[in-house]
Design an enzyme around this catalytic site. Sequence first.
Site, PDB file in Angstrom:
ATOM      1  N   GLU A 285     -31.693  -4.646  14.047  1.00 17.62           N
ATOM      2  CA  GLU A 285     -32.935  -5.406  14.055  1.00 17.62           C
ATOM      3  C   GLU A 285     -32.775  -6.762  13.387  1.00 17.62           C
ATOM      4  O   GLU A 285     -33.480  -7.705  13.718  1.00 17.62           O
ATOM      5  CB  GLU A 285     -34.041  -4.613  13.336  1.00 17.62           C
ATOM      6  CG  GLU A 285     -35.160  -4.212  14.255  1.00 17.62           C
ATOM      7  CD  GLU A 285     -36.294  -3.488  13.558  1.00 17.62           C
ATOM      8  OE1 GLU A 285     -37.045  -2.815  14.280  1.00 17.62           O
ATOM      9  OE2 GLU A 285     -36.449  -3.586  12.335  1.00 17.62           O
ATOM     10  N   HIS A 306     -13.082  14.024  18.905  1.00 18.93           N
ATOM     11  CA  HIS A 306     -12.878  14.883  20.065  1.00 18.93           C
ATOM     12  C   HIS A 306     -13.802  14.524  21.222  1.00 18.93           C
ATOM     13  O   HIS A 306     -13.862  15.250  22.218  1.00 18.93           O
ATOM     14  CB  HIS A 306     -13.065  16.345  19.658  1.00 18.93           C
ATOM     15  CG  HIS A 306     -12.036  16.825  18.687  1.00 18.93           C
ATOM     16  ND1 HIS A 306     -10.936  17.561  19.043  1.00 18.93           N
ATOM     17  CD2 HIS A 306     -11.925  16.622  17.346  1.00 18.93           C
ATOM     18  CE1 HIS A 306     -10.198  17.817  17.977  1.00 18.93           C
ATOM     19  NE2 HIS A 306     -10.776  17.258  16.931  1.00 18.93           N
ATOM     20  N   LYS A 420     -43.827  -2.478  23.398  1.00 19.92           N
ATOM     21  CA  LYS A 420     -45.179  -2.074  23.003  1.00 19.92           C
ATOM     22  C   LYS A 420     -46.225  -2.643  23.953  1.00 19.92           C
ATOM     23  O   LYS A 420     -47.171  -1.948  24.350  1.00 19.92           O
ATOM     24  CB  LYS A 420     -45.470  -2.532  21.572  1.00 19.92           C
ATOM     25  CG  LYS A 420     -44.650  -1.834  20.504  1.00 19.92           C
ATOM     26  CD  LYS A 420     -45.024  -2.336  19.122  1.00 19.92           C
ATOM     27  CE  LYS A 420     -44.194  -1.678  18.051  1.00 19.92           C
ATOM     28  NZ  LYS A 420     -44.543  -2.162  16.701  1.00 19.92           N
TER      29      LYS A 420
END
Length: 445
Positions: A285, A306, A420
């Site tokens: 951010e 792995h 948003k």
Amino acid sequence: MAITFNGAYLEGFMADHELKALAPAVKAAHEALHGKTGLGNDFLGWVDLPTNYDKEEFSRIKAAAKKIQQQADVLIVIGIGGSYLGARAVIELLKSQLYNNLKKDTPEIYFAGNNVSPSYLNEILSICEGKDVAVNVISKSGTTTEPALAFRVFKKLLEDKYGEAARERIYCTTDKARGTLKELADRMGYETFVVPDDVGGRYSVLTAVGLLPIAVAGCDLDALMAGAREAQNALMEPCVLKNDAYRYAATRFALYQKGKAMELLVSFDPCFATMAEWYKQLFGESEGKDGKGLFPGSVTFSTDLHSLGQFIQEGSKILFETFVDIKKPKQDFFIENDAANFDGLNFLSNQEMSKVNGTVMDATILAHTEGGVPCAVLEMPEITEHEVGYMIYFFEKTCAISGYLLGVNPFDQPGVESYKKNMFALLGKPGYEDRQAALKAKLSK
């Protein structure tokens, strides 16, 4: 004791003169940060927080934590992003990833309001059945969709279960003077704590945002703040060669300039996994804007060796790794000899498992550097409240300097609002009608 930067394995990927060449830019970034003249200078409350925190509120936080420990079997922490990641990271690092399954004298802590999954919500609600519950809702505005929706649900749960007494079990961490949640808390008589105006969410773990849940988990807040205070004092040197946080920031920037697009934070203890999630928000951010920034990723070895180890070793050379080397584990395990040696592992016998884990790390660093992947190491003495407090401030200071070296504002997040606006429009929030029509037309194609 402190977290330190080890660049020994960067030989061949970076030269000493590259750090020295960045010294003037690092010093300028330091002066902008501490002189409060740089971008985002209205969000620098975290810089002096370990010294200048509100002592009266700090005492109230500890008192509220004791009250919650006495009144609740379960604490639901409601928040998203910086409003929950820091607290969860510290709790899981200090108390282990299996924290809620351990026998202990503190409430089980669960985190809600960080997604809108109905399955997740129902699972937490089922956990609360037959148990005494308290809620800590964390939101500066009180209207962020995910936590607001979760709070609506848990507020009703408490009111249905306790009636008027529910107000004694709801704790709000929010704006000191305004906002939907603050207004509700004042009207209902909930105890409140402050989200500081000058501290952004991802830098807020050492404020009431993180401290209340951390205290409920039984962690030592005084030691946590003392560690952060030590870091605040120790990381004031403006010279890149004498300040490990600045050296780390400059190394990241130099590798970015060389074409690296991603940093992988590597740990060898699963309890560090959520701390890595906090690191990803902090750096992602802060740096990811204006078309710039390293993509922050994380792995837990040896588990992820792995799965992702093949790509790291021989895939696209787009990344570098920063290893977190915890010198002393919270607990160790002695590997005994097996007379039959049925598995052929007696070569590991008669030593602590931490030595094996450390050898795996050494082997991995050697393999990855030989494979052309730069590897830096952050050495952490042990996992204690003091050391975790130091590490939090170390990462915050590194991130701020890194952002200024990139030429971005490390303290805003304008891009977060894009989803948003689309979400509000598609869900039919009043005032978004025009946007809704345009988005639905795109989705129909």
